[in-house]
Design a protein around this motif. Structure first.
Motif, mmCIF file in Angstrom:
data_model
loop_
_atom_site.group_PDB
_atom_site.id
_atom_site.type_symbol
_atom_site.label_atom_id
_atom_site.label_comp_id
_atom_site.label_asym_id
_atom_site.label_seq_id
_atom_site.Cartn_x
_atom_site.Cartn_y
_atom_site.Cartn_z
ATOM 1 N N GLU A 193 -1.542 -5.891 -2.078
ATOM 2 C CA GLU A 193 -2.469 -6.353 -3.380
ATOM 3 C C GLU A 193 -2.891 -7.747 -3.215
ATOM 4 O OE1 GLU A 193 0.674 -4.878 -3.417
ATOM 5 O OE2 GLU A 193 -0.163 -3.053 -4.123
ATOM 6 N N ALA A 194 -1.853 -8.706 -2.570
ATOM 7 C CA ALA A 194 -2.427 -10.013 -2.263
ATOM 8 C C ALA A 194 -3.577 -9.883 -1.273
ATOM 9 C CB ALA A 194 -1.350 -10.979 -1.953
ATOM 10 N N LEU A 195 -3.322 -9.259 -0.156
ATOM 11 C CA LEU A 195 -4.325 -9.257 0.854
ATOM 12 C C LEU A 195 -5.463 -8.762 0.542
ATOM 13 C CD1 LEU A 195 -4.812 -9.101 4.067
ATOM 14 C CD2 LEU A 195 -3.990 -6.591 3.948
ATOM 15 N N THR A 196 -5.547 -7.656 -0.386
ATOM 16 C CA THR A 196 -6.817 -7.215 -1.084
ATOM 17 C C THR A 196 -7.643 -8.205 -1.850
ATOM 18 O OG1 THR A 196 -6.024 -4.898 -1.149
ATOM 19 C CG2 THR A 196 -7.933 -5.405 -2.240
ATOM 20 N N ALA A 197 -6.746 -8.872 -2.597
ATOM 21 C CA ALA A 197 -7.395 -10.123 -3.409
ATOM 22 C C ALA A 197 -8.132 -11.233 -2.313
ATOM 23 C CB ALA A 197 -6.279 -10.574 -4.131
ATOM 24 N N HIS A 198 -7.336 -11.505 -1.500
ATOM 25 C CA HIS A 198 -7.715 -12.348 -0.407
ATOM 26 C C HIS A 198 -8.979 -11.826 0.335
ATOM 27 C CE1 HIS A 198 -7.809 -15.852 2.016
ATOM 28 N NE2 HIS A 198 -7.693 -15.242 3.291
ATOM 29 N N VAL A 199 -8.990 -10.612 0.651
ATOM 30 C CA VAL A 199 -10.060 -10.016 1.569
ATOM 31 C C VAL A 199 -11.417 -10.018 0.237
ATOM 32 C CG1 VAL A 199 -11.231 -7.800 2.451
ATOM 33 C CG2 VAL A 199 -9.087 -8.699 2.812
ATOM 34 N N LYS A 200 -11.239 -9.867 -0.901
ATOM 35 C CA LYS A 200 -12.470 -9.782 -1.876
ATOM 36 C C LYS A 200 -12.814 -11.132 -2.068
ATOM 37 C CE LYS A 200 -10.437 -6.118 -5.058
ATOM 38 N NZ LYS A 200 -11.418 -5.163 -5.135
ATOM 39 N N TRP A 201 -12.033 -12.035 -1.991
ATOM 40 C CA TRP A 201 -12.501 -13.474 -1.950
ATOM 41 C C TRP A 201 -13.238 -13.984 -0.983
ATOM 42 C CZ3 TRP A 201 -11.365 -17.937 0.750
ATOM 43 C CH2 TRP A 201 -11.663 -19.106 0.297
ATOM 44 N N LEU A 202 -12.704 -13.595 0.296
ATOM 45 C CA LEU A 202 -13.674 -13.924 1.406
ATOM 46 C C LEU A 202 -14.730 -13.252 1.543
ATOM 47 C CD1 LEU A 202 -10.741 -14.076 4.548
ATOM 48 C CD2 LEU A 202 -12.462 -15.959 3.863
ATOM 49 N N SER A 203 -14.777 -12.323 1.071
ATOM 50 C CA SER A 203 -15.922 -11.154 1.211
ATOM 51 C C SER A 203 -16.997 -11.947 0.234
ATOM 52 C CB SER A 203 -15.635 -9.662 0.606
ATOM 53 O OG SER A 203 -16.841 -8.994 0.635
ATOM 54 N N LYS A 226 -18.130 -15.555 2.043
ATOM 55 C CA LYS A 226 -18.881 -15.572 3.404
ATOM 56 C C LYS A 226 -19.855 -14.831 3.185
ATOM 57 C CE LYS A 226 -15.974 -18.480 5.453
ATOM 58 N NZ LYS A 226 -16.455 -19.622 6.074
ATOM 59 N N PHE A 227 -19.898 -13.562 2.795
ATOM 60 C CA PHE A 227 -20.918 -12.531 2.837
ATOM 61 C C PHE A 227 -21.767 -12.369 1.586
ATOM 62 C CE2 PHE A 227 -17.919 -11.289 5.665
ATOM 63 C CZ PHE A 227 -18.589 -10.632 6.808
ATOM 64 N N ASN A 228 -21.183 -13.109 0.374
ATOM 65 C CA ASN A 228 -22.163 -12.917 -0.918
ATOM 66 C C ASN A 228 -21.905 -11.672 -1.370
ATOM 67 O OD1 ASN A 228 -23.041 -14.729 -2.891
ATOM 68 N ND2 ASN A 228 -24.238 -15.706 -1.155
ATOM 69 N N ARG A 229 -21.009 -10.639 -0.957
ATOM 70 C CA ARG A 229 -21.053 -9.321 -1.532
ATOM 71 C C ARG A 229 -19.476 -8.955 -1.512
ATOM 72 N NH1 ARG A 229 -25.010 -5.795 0.105
ATOM 73 N NH2 ARG A 229 -26.739 -6.895 1.048
ATOM 74 N N ALA A 230 -19.504 -7.987 -2.575
ATOM 75 C CA ALA A 230 -18.288 -7.487 -3.134
ATOM 76 C C ALA A 230 -17.549 -6.556 -2.167
ATOM 77 C CB ALA A 230 -18.331 -6.794 -4.367
ATOM 78 N N PHE A 231 -16.210 -6.789 -1.971
ATOM 79 C CA PHE A 231 -15.589 -5.787 -1.144
ATOM 80 C C PHE A 231 -14.666 -5.105 -2.368
ATOM 81 C CE2 PHE A 231 -11.220 -4.620 0.268
ATOM 82 C CZ PHE A 231 -11.497 -3.897 1.520
ATOM 83 N N THR A 232 -15.152 -3.706 -2.602
ATOM 84 C CA THR A 232 -14.657 -2.947 -3.517
ATOM 85 C C THR A 232 -13.694 -1.804 -3.050
ATOM 86 O OG1 THR A 232 -16.482 -1.541 -3.290
ATOM 87 C CG2 THR A 232 -16.711 -3.270 -4.806
ATOM 88 N N HIS A 233 -13.253 -1.943 -1.815
ATOM 89 C CA HIS A 233 -12.221 -0.935 -1.333
ATOM 90 C C HIS A 233 -11.120 -1.662 -1.164
ATOM 91 C CE1 HIS A 233 -15.895 1.040 -1.059
ATOM 92 N NE2 HIS A 233 -15.218 2.120 -0.829
ATOM 93 N N LYS A 234 -9.927 -1.014 -0.534
ATOM 94 C CA LYS A 234 -8.620 -1.438 -0.264
ATOM 95 C C LYS A 234 -8.180 -1.821 1.046
ATOM 96 C CE LYS A 234 -5.537 0.157 -4.150
ATOM 97 N NZ LYS A 234 -6.845 0.422 -4.897
ATOM 98 N N ALA A 235 -7.388 -2.990 0.994
ATOM 99 C CA ALA A 235 -6.828 -3.507 2.524
ATOM 100 C C ALA A 235 -5.402 -3.496 2.595
ATOM 101 C CB ALA A 235 -7.245 -5.135 2.749
ATOM 102 N N SER A 236 -4.898 -2.965 3.365
ATOM 103 C CA SER A 236 -3.461 -2.856 3.645
ATOM 104 C C SER A 236 -2.794 -3.353 5.119
ATOM 105 C CB SER A 236 -2.983 -1.434 3.335
ATOM 106 O OG SER A 236 -3.630 -0.575 4.023
ATOM 107 N N PHE A 237 -1.787 -3.593 5.245
ATOM 108 C CA PHE A 237 -0.804 -4.134 6.360
ATOM 109 C C PHE A 237 -0.591 -2.831 7.082
ATOM 110 C CE2 PHE A 237 -0.330 -8.369 4.438
ATOM 111 C CZ PHE A 237 -0.900 -9.136 5.416
ATOM 112 N N ASN A 238 -0.789 -2.510 8.417
ATOM 113 C CA ASN A 238 -0.204 -1.495 8.939
ATOM 114 C C ASN A 238 0.362 -1.937 10.426
ATOM 115 O OD1 ASN A 238 0.035 0.963 10.817
ATOM 116 N ND2 ASN A 238 -2.197 1.367 10.228
ATOM 117 N N SER A 239 1.800 -1.653 10.195
ATOM 118 C CA SER A 239 2.464 -2.219 11.336
ATOM 119 C C SER A 239 2.573 -1.483 12.733
ATOM 120 C CB SER A 239 4.130 -2.304 11.048
ATOM 121 O OG SER A 239 4.410 -1.109 10.356
ATOM 122 N N ARG A 240 1.574 -0.326 12.615
ATOM 123 C CA ARG A 240 1.466 0.457 13.851
ATOM 124 C C ARG A 240 0.388 -0.107 14.665
ATOM 125 N NH1 ARG A 240 0.960 6.066 11.058
ATOM 126 N NH2 ARG A 240 -0.032 4.567 9.401
#
Ligand code: ZN
Ligand code: ZN
Length: 146
Positions: A9-19, A22-36
């Protein structure tokens, strides 16, 4: 259990903020950690537009630039533009936002510095200024060793 540096959740929030930043566009999907993920920093999935990130890279100073790389895939895909690595639009946008072209190597460091006094080795992902940094053990001078 793998200890992720922060929650999905914190990762997704950070990605939304960076989006937005830097891009002036919304990130409206999900980001997650994948240890694979082993050597790649992140991955974009066009099927459902989510992003995966390598938890081992989250502590690196370059992590934001890894996120910018995946967001470049994401935004170009959403706009039906060239979103593959070899596409000119991808290269241009990646450069414009300052994203990393390649994930930093986790196992093979780019630079090795050796103390000329005690021989201690300092593997580094980034080039350092030997005038500013000295050996942590004996305060000796560090030399670049390729
Ligand atoms: Zn990529
Ligand atoms: Zn030393």
């Amino acid at each position: 259990m793998t200890q992720f540096p922060f929650s999905n959740e914190a990762l997704t929030a950070h990605v939304k903020w960076l989006s937005l930043e830097k891009f002036n566009r919304a990130f409206t999907h999900k980001a997650s950690f994948n240890s694979r993920l082993r050597t790649t920093g992140g991955r974009f999935f066009p099927k459902d537009c989510h992003l995966d990130f390598n938890p081992k890279m989250a502590q690196l100073p370059e992590f934001d630039k890894i996120i910018l790389h995946e967001l470049t895939h994401y935004h170009l895909y959403i706009q039906k533009r060239g979103y593959h690595h070899q596409d000119a639009e991808f290269k241009q946008l990646l450069k414009a936002v300052g994203g990393l072209r390649y994930a930093p190597a986790l196992t093979r460091p780019k630079w090795r510095y050796v103390c000329e006094n005690c021989g201690s080795i300092y593997p580094r992902q980034r080039k350092i200024d030997p005038k500013k940094y000295r050996c942590g053990r004996c305060h000796g001078k560090l030399n670049l060793n390729q």
